[in-house]
Structure formats: C-alpha cells, structure tokens
Write an enzyme that holds these catalytic residues in place. Sequence first.
Site, mmCIF file in Angstrom:
data_model
loop_
_atom_site.group_PDB
_atom_site.id
_atom_site.type_symbol
_atom_site.label_atom_id
_atom_site.label_comp_id
_atom_site.label_asym_id
_atom_site.label_seq_id
_atom_site.Cartn_x
_atom_site.Cartn_y
_atom_site.Cartn_z
ATOM 1 N N LEU A 150 0.739 -1.205 0.070
ATOM 2 C CA LEU A 150 -0.165 -0.042 -0.005
ATOM 3 C C LEU A 150 0.773 1.175 0.116
ATOM 4 C CD1 LEU A 150 -2.627 -0.996 2.708
ATOM 5 C CD2 LEU A 150 -3.122 -0.789 0.205
ATOM 6 N N GLY A 151 2.288 1.358 0.412
ATOM 7 C CA GLY A 151 3.052 2.040 0.769
ATOM 8 C C GLY A 151 4.171 2.062 1.193
ATOM 9 N N GLY A 163 9.288 1.596 6.919
ATOM 10 C CA GLY A 163 8.952 0.411 6.580
ATOM 11 C C GLY A 163 8.010 0.351 5.570
ATOM 12 N N VAL A 194 4.148 -0.923 3.998
ATOM 13 C CA VAL A 194 2.815 -1.117 4.453
ATOM 14 C C VAL A 194 2.058 -2.114 3.618
ATOM 15 C CG1 VAL A 194 0.421 -0.115 5.194
ATOM 16 C CG2 VAL A 194 2.597 1.061 5.822
ATOM 17 N N ASP A 216 5.746 14.150 13.723
ATOM 18 C CA ASP A 216 5.726 13.754 12.002
ATOM 19 C C ASP A 216 4.600 14.012 11.355
ATOM 20 O OD1 ASP A 216 7.539 12.951 9.732
ATOM 21 O OD2 ASP A 216 7.139 10.939 10.182
#
Length: 317
Positions: A35-36, A41, A43, A166
């Site tokens: 997904l990304g 890391g 996903v 963030d």
Amino acid sequence: MATTNKPTVLSTLPKELPLDFLRTITDQFSENRVLGTGAFGTVYEGTMPDGQTIAVKKLADNSPIARDKVFNNEVQNIMALHHENIVKLVGFCHEGQKKVVLNNGRYIVADIVESLLCYEYLSQGSLKKNLFDVPHRLPWDTRFKIIKGICQGLAFVHRINIVHMDLKPENILLDDEMVPKIADFGLSRLFGQEQTRMNTQNVVGSYGYIAPEYLYKGEISNKSDIYSLGLLILETTTMQKNCPGNEPSAVQFIKNVRENWTQQYILSQCPHLDADRLQQVKTCIEIGLECVEIDRQKRPSIEKILDRLNGLCSSTG
C-alpha cells in the site's frame, strides 16, 4: 430463527499476532499487496479470514531511528489513543526467527526479530494522494472537514502529553467518509506529567515539516507539532504542495502563501464559494501562517485553533 450479529475476526483479534498469520494474510508480504513505503517500513494490505482488510506495516531494519524504538513508540503511544481522528492499532507482532545469514564470509544461524504493526484499513489512502495525486479536486467543504478533524485528533494527542513529531500529508489517512485519521507515531514522544519540552541531539523527521527550533536546536514541545500542523493546513487550503527539495525548511512555501493568498486572490481562486466559505478559507490561511511563526511562543495552542475553526459558520448541510 433470528441470527445474532457475529463479531468480526478483527474485533476478536488478540493484540499480539503470530508472524505466520501476518505472512498468510499478506500473501507472504507480496509486492502486489504493497500500500505504501516510508522511512520506517512497508505497509501491506492484509485480508482477514472473514474478508475484512487491515493494513500491516513491516518495520524496516534501516529506519532513521532504531526499529525497536519505533515499534515501542507506536505500540505504547498509539494503544493509549482511541479517537475518531486517530488511526486504530488492531494488533502487533514482535517475533524472533532463526535464519541463515552471511556474516564475514561465513554462513551462520542468527536470531532475526521481525517487528510488525497492524492498523485499521483506510480505503481513501493518504491526504497527500487526495490533494496532489488524483485528477479530481477535493471540494472545499471536504477539505475544511479534514482540517477540523486533524485538529481534533491533535488536540486529543496533546491532551495526553504526546507529541507526534511527524505530521505531514502522507501521515493523514482518510476513511470512506473522508474522515481524517492521524497515523504513524514512530517518532512520537510521551512527555512526563509536568514536562512541556525536551532536547535531543538526534533530529529526525520530514524535510519541510520540521519546526525550526527542533531542526536547529533539537528542542521538542507540542509547538513543534503546531508548526507542522500549520503547513498541513496551508497545503490543504491552497492545494499547493510544500516542496522543500533539498532544503530542510519550508521557508519558500510559507513566503509564497503569505505574499500570494490575499483576500483578492482567494476570491479569484474560489469564485464559486459563498461568503461563509470564503471566510473559512481566509481564516484557515491566517491560522496556518500563525502556526508557522519562527518564534514558537507566538504559535497558537491547538485549543485556540479549534475554537476559531468551530466559530466559523459551517456551510456543510
């Protein structure tokens, strides 16, 4: 005979999940399931046995801060959070496995720990994608709802003394109803009861969103988040991207908004909006610019920001 509502697999999940189970639901962490990918890391989309979808984040070995620290931050800090505008953690895995690895020219058996975090799946993806990567333009009412939702989520985070550290469009995820949820607490800091700020030598974060006092002096406080929030509000309102390039700060983007987004320009950019909505746009620009003040003492608190947003006429029917 009446059927009772069976709980979904998701609602009955234990918090700690076996690695083999997460492998199975992501097709062995298949590339087709990605997904990304970010600094901490990758996903993956996981499909539960009952067909429900969850997002599985596999933490990287080479993230900007130690993987164990990211894992602990996310699990400890995000598990304390239950709010409509914060992404829900549904499970985690921290499991060691024996693997054969090459070390100084020799193959050895080593214990490798995999760290994974599982979240509710949010179908509309990130705010970044919806603002800048899709052909259709998000209507103002939706963007205003997103801004208010992000502020409500951040107010909750700050009330329990967590600083996110963030905030950026990639870390705001949207559900089916375009309700925003703050995600990715990998850099977050939990403050002590009486503590309002701390110092660090290790400055990590996303270029263009880091508050100047943190970037140059290593000072952290909830006003660090307010600075990043200001940029988020400005990007969501103007639909213009904060592109710092190789610059660590957003100076140019802020300067452009301050100089260009005058009352006259807002009228020319939003000719279809009524007076109430035009006031919303104007106020969001003003709030965003106050949030990115260099002097953190001049930045408004999240409560003041919410008071101003809630005081605007809601034109959404």
